[in-house]
Design a protein around this motif. Structure first.
Motif, PDB file in Angstrom:
ATOM      1  N   SER A 408       0.833  -1.209   0.000  1.00  0.00           N
ATOM      2  CA  SER A 408       0.000   0.000   0.000  1.00  0.00           C
ATOM      3  C   SER A 408       0.863   1.253   0.000  1.00  0.00           C
ATOM      4  CB  SER A 408      -0.924  -0.004   1.224  1.00  0.00           C
ATOM      5  OG  SER A 408      -1.780  -1.118   1.211  1.00  0.00           O
ATOM      6  N   GLU A 409       1.948   1.208   0.811  1.00  0.00           N
ATOM      7  CA  GLU A 409       2.850   2.360   0.847  1.00  0.00           C
ATOM      8  C   GLU A 409       3.511   2.578  -0.507  1.00  0.00           C
ATOM      9  OE1 GLU A 409       5.599   1.564   3.952  1.00  0.00           O
ATOM     10  OE2 GLU A 409       4.209   2.113   5.577  1.00  0.00           O
ATOM     11  N   GLU A 410       3.887   1.439  -1.141  1.00  0.00           N
ATOM     12  CA  GLU A 410       4.530   1.561  -2.450  1.00  0.00           C
ATOM     13  C   GLU A 410       3.563   2.127  -3.480  1.00  0.00           C
ATOM     14  OE1 GLU A 410       6.911  -1.297  -5.629  1.00  0.00           O
ATOM     15  OE2 GLU A 410       6.455  -2.027  -3.617  1.00  0.00           O
ATOM     16  N   LYS A 411       2.304   1.628  -3.420  1.00  0.00           N
ATOM     17  CA  LYS A 411       1.298   2.165  -4.338  1.00  0.00           C
ATOM     18  C   LYS A 411       1.054   3.638  -4.074  1.00  0.00           C
ATOM     19  CE  LYS A 411      -1.222  -2.144  -5.176  1.00  0.00           C
ATOM     20  NZ  LYS A 411      -2.521  -2.867  -5.004  1.00  0.00           N
ATOM     21  N   LEU A 412       0.998   3.988  -2.780  1.00  0.00           N
ATOM     22  CA  LEU A 412       0.789   5.389  -2.432  1.00  0.00           C
ATOM     23  C   LEU A 412       1.959   6.240  -2.903  1.00  0.00           C
ATOM     24  CD1 LEU A 412      -0.959   7.464  -0.968  1.00  0.00           C
ATOM     25  CD2 LEU A 412       0.258   6.896   1.149  1.00  0.00           C
ATOM     26  N   GLU A 417       4.201   9.995  -6.691  1.00  0.00           N
ATOM     27  CA  GLU A 417       5.141  10.327  -7.761  1.00  0.00           C
ATOM     28  C   GLU A 417       4.395  10.657  -9.053  1.00  0.00           C
ATOM     29  OE1 GLU A 417       7.750   7.023  -8.074  1.00  0.00           O
ATOM     30  OE2 GLU A 417       8.840   7.467  -6.208  1.00  0.00           O
ATOM     31  N   GLU A 418       3.334   9.872  -9.290  1.00  0.00           N
ATOM     32  CA  GLU A 418       2.537  10.137 -10.495  1.00  0.00           C
ATOM     33  C   GLU A 418       1.852  11.496 -10.413  1.00  0.00           C
ATOM     34  OE1 GLU A 418      -0.993   7.986 -13.127  1.00  0.00           O
ATOM     35  OE2 GLU A 418      -0.244   7.064 -11.292  1.00  0.00           O
ATOM     36  N   LEU A 419       1.356  11.825  -9.196  1.00  0.00           N
ATOM     37  CA  LEU A 419       0.716  13.133  -9.027  1.00  0.00           C
ATOM     38  C   LEU A 419       1.712  14.268  -9.231  1.00  0.00           C
ATOM     39  CD1 LEU A 419      -1.644  12.508  -5.977  1.00  0.00           C
ATOM     40  CD2 LEU A 419      -2.329  13.012  -8.334  1.00  0.00           C
ATOM     41  N   VAL A 420       2.935  14.074  -8.686  1.00  0.00           N
ATOM     42  CA  VAL A 420       3.973  15.087  -8.888  1.00  0.00           C
ATOM     43  C   VAL A 420       4.268  15.247 -10.374  1.00  0.00           C
ATOM     44  CG1 VAL A 420       6.405  15.618  -8.488  1.00  0.00           C
ATOM     45  CG2 VAL A 420       5.005  14.759  -6.616  1.00  0.00           C
TER      46      VAL A 420
END
Length: 644
Positions: A408-412, A417-420
């Motif tokens: 979950s942390e990795e997905k988050l 990163e994707e949002l950035v």
């Protein structure tokens, strides 16, 4: 010695002072008193007869009781003269005679205590002490006797129990007797056949049996249901071989209650190496056993808890060896506990421990501190939260799976990163879109203003053509934005692809591009295995690549070309687009897939083409690679999963 006893006895029998034995009676009353006296004497005689009958019955009862308890006894009167001698006593000492003073036969080692005890017994008071005595006729004591006194008839007779002890026994019985009276442990001495010859008070206190009840018996006869474990098979085998036995067992007290005892049984041999006695020392360890049982039950409960938890748990000692593992630890380490117990952790782990794990474990031992860290365990392919707790025995390790949390942390993290990335692209997009949208519009507005004042019709037509180019450029840019937006928003729509038809549509679109007629096209399709993917996205990606190949062709050579190959199988499609155009400099090769990036001054596009290609392939779950060399051309290799 006898005079001391008689004095003590006479003092006890002397009537209180102040009582007178005579009376002054007038002779006139003598006749009447004589009659009363005769009646009184008659009543007293009857009472005495009844008393004698009761005494006789009591004596008979006591005598029978005495015979039942032992046959080695002597009855003495208040003058310490022998009144009765049992056959067993005569066998022990044939010198004994009726009417003789018993003191003349024995010399007691503790004379003062013996006299005190004898005086108390004559008064009808109990004295439980035992004494060691010797024959008075022996200059060197060779015959030893064990003497115990008991009340037979209060104020009249004393029962003297005697027991002969071996003269050649290889320990000092006097000292042993003294020591045995000082200890709380039970001490038993038996003959070679296991018959009890002597017991101490500790034995009586532990078992509840009196010495009189025990002497002459075998220990296990005194125990309820014959469960006296001192004589079970394993002990008999040991002591019969002339060996000492030490161990723990269970027995029963006189009241039937169970108790635990620690036994030390030693066989005793004479100078001819013949077995003469057994010395048994028993220690009541019931409290210790109950405590051990409570601790054991507590340990069992703890183990049951540890076996039931979902965490993996193991303990290693100060030598890095496993001392305990629960079921989850066996699963995690992929080994049975039977194999791991007692083995070194660093030698038995089925995976290579990280430097972090080694560092943390050594830190716990060296600094005596608890530890906490996260570790990826290879056999399970999972992340674990590791807690280590230090004790004097070693280190207790608890491992709790946190794999779901880490995923979950990795997905988050990926989402962040994707949002950035999206925010950065959005900022860049807004800036570049505003610029690329306004530039054609500004050109069109300028051309319109010029056209208004231009009187030459040919010039006005030229301006109109330029306005058309600007509008087409603007339309192309808007289409790129639409394709980008659609790719990010819409789900993948799988259908069977016909690559011949797809490239036919692309070539139709390319025929209006300047210089395309000079480019040789070579198409090689091997699609015998049906391939499924999103037709719109695949077409858009391939079209962008072919447009770039046409746009960046070499205009100064006679034979520019585009070679296309397609190969499908059950898992994927491999598409290769190769050209012999200008190629890309190494400084730009890793940046051409970025948004709005233009690698060449020759480029007149928006810089979105290759970026959109990369995003489309990523959306389809595929990959794209670029191989390029400046002035020699470029090759794009695309691999897309078969969505069948």
């Amino acid at each position: 010695m006898k005079s001391l006893v008689n004095d003590q006895y006479k003092r006890a029998k002397q009537p209180p002072t102040g009582i007178k034995n005579g009376s002054d009676v007038e002779e006139l009353l003598k006749a009447n008193e004589e009659l009363k006296t005769k009646n009184k004497k008659l009543a007293e005689k009857l009472a005495l007869q009844k008393l004698e009958v009761d005494k006789l019955k009591n004596s008979e009862s006591q005598y029978k009781s005495l015979l039942n308890s032992t046959n080695c006894f002597i009855i003495v009167d208040n003058e310490l003269c022998i009144e009765e001698i049992s056959e067993g006593a005569i066998e022990i000492d044939s010198r004994l005679r009726l009417g003789k003073d018993i003191i003349g036969y024995f010399r007691v080692s503790e004379e003062k205590q013996f006299i005190d005890c004898l005086g108390l017994t004559l008064q009808g008071k109990a004295c439980n002490k035992q004494f060691v005595a010797y024959k008075t006729s022996e200059k060197t004591p060779s015959d030893k006797f064990l003497i115990k006194l008991s009340v037979f008839k209060p104020g009249f007779q004393v029962a003297v129990f005697i027991q002969k002890l071996p003269a050649d026994i290889n320990f000092d019985l006097t000292k042993l007797s003294w020591l045995a009276t000082k200890t709380h442990n039970g001490v038993i001495i038996t003959d070679a056949d296991g018959n009890i010859e002597w017991v101490n008070n500790g034995y009586c206190n532990i078992t509840g049996y009196l010495a009189e009840e025990s002497i002459g018996e075998k220990p296990y006869y005194l125990s309820k249901d014959f469960h006296y474990a001192a004589f079970d098979k394993r002990i008999i085998q040991q002591i019969s071989a002339g060996k000492k036995f030490t161990g723990e067992t269970v027995s029963y007290k006189k009241n039937g209650s169970i108790y635990w005892l620690h036994l030390d049984i030693s066989p005793v041999f004479d100078e001819k190496e013949e077995l003469t006695n057994y010395v048994i020392i028993e220690t009541d360890i019931t409290d210790k056993k109950e405590t051990e049982e409570k601790l054991l039950n507590s340990a069992k409960r703890s183990i049951n808890i540890l076996e039931g938890i979902t965490d993996a748990m193991f303990i290693i000692n100060n030598e890095w060896k496993f001392t305990y593992l629960n079921k989850q630890a066996e699963i995690l380490l992929n080994e049975k506990k039977e194999h791991l117990l007692g083995k070194n952790i660093w030698e038995e782990l089925t995976f290579s421990p990280s430097s972090k794990m080694r560092e943390q474990f050594h830190k716990a031992f060296d600094r005596k501190v608890d530890i906490h860290f996260e570790e990826f365990i290879e056999p399970s392919q999972q992340w674990f939260e590791v807690h280590g707790y230090v004790s004097t025995e070693g280190l207790s390790i608890y491992l709790r799976s946190i794999h779901s949390r880490k995923i979950s942390e990795e997905k988050l993290r990926d989402k962040n990163e994707e949002l950035v990335k999206i925010n950065n692209e959005l900022d860049s997009f807004v800036y570049r879109a505003a610029h690329d949208l306004r530039a054609p519009l500004a050109s069109v507005l300028g051309l319109i203003n010029i056209s208004k004042i231009e009187k030459d019709e040919n010039k006005r037509n030229e301006y109109l053509d330029k306005m058309t180019d600007c509008i087409n450029k603007l339309d192309n840019f808007i289409n790129k934005i639409i394709h980008y937006s659609r790719n990010s928003r819409l789900v993948v729509n799988y259908e069977k692809l016909d690559f011949h038809k797809i490239f036919g549509e692309i070539f139709t679109h390319l025929q209006y591009f300047e210089g395309v007629e000079n480019v040789t096209r070579e198409l090689n399709i091997d699609a015998q295995i049906p391939f499924y993917s999103d037709k719109v996205r695949v077409t858009e990606a391939l079209q962008n690549l072919l447009v770039n190949a046409v746009q960046f062709r070499k205009t100064y050579i006679d034979h520019p070309y585009i070679k296309i190959s397609v190969e499908t199988n059950y898992s994927k499609a491999k598409i290769v687009v190769e050209d012999n155009g200008n190629g890309i400099h190494d400084d730009h090769k890793d940046k051409v897939f970025n948004m709005f990036y233009r690698a060449s001054e020759q480029s007149t596009g928006s810089g979105l083409g290759l970026y959109i290609v990369k995003e489309i392939i990523k959306k389809l779950g595929g990959t794209i690679r670029l191989s390029t060399q400046l002035k020699k051309g470029s090759t794009f290799t695309i691999e897309i999963p078969n969505g069948r």
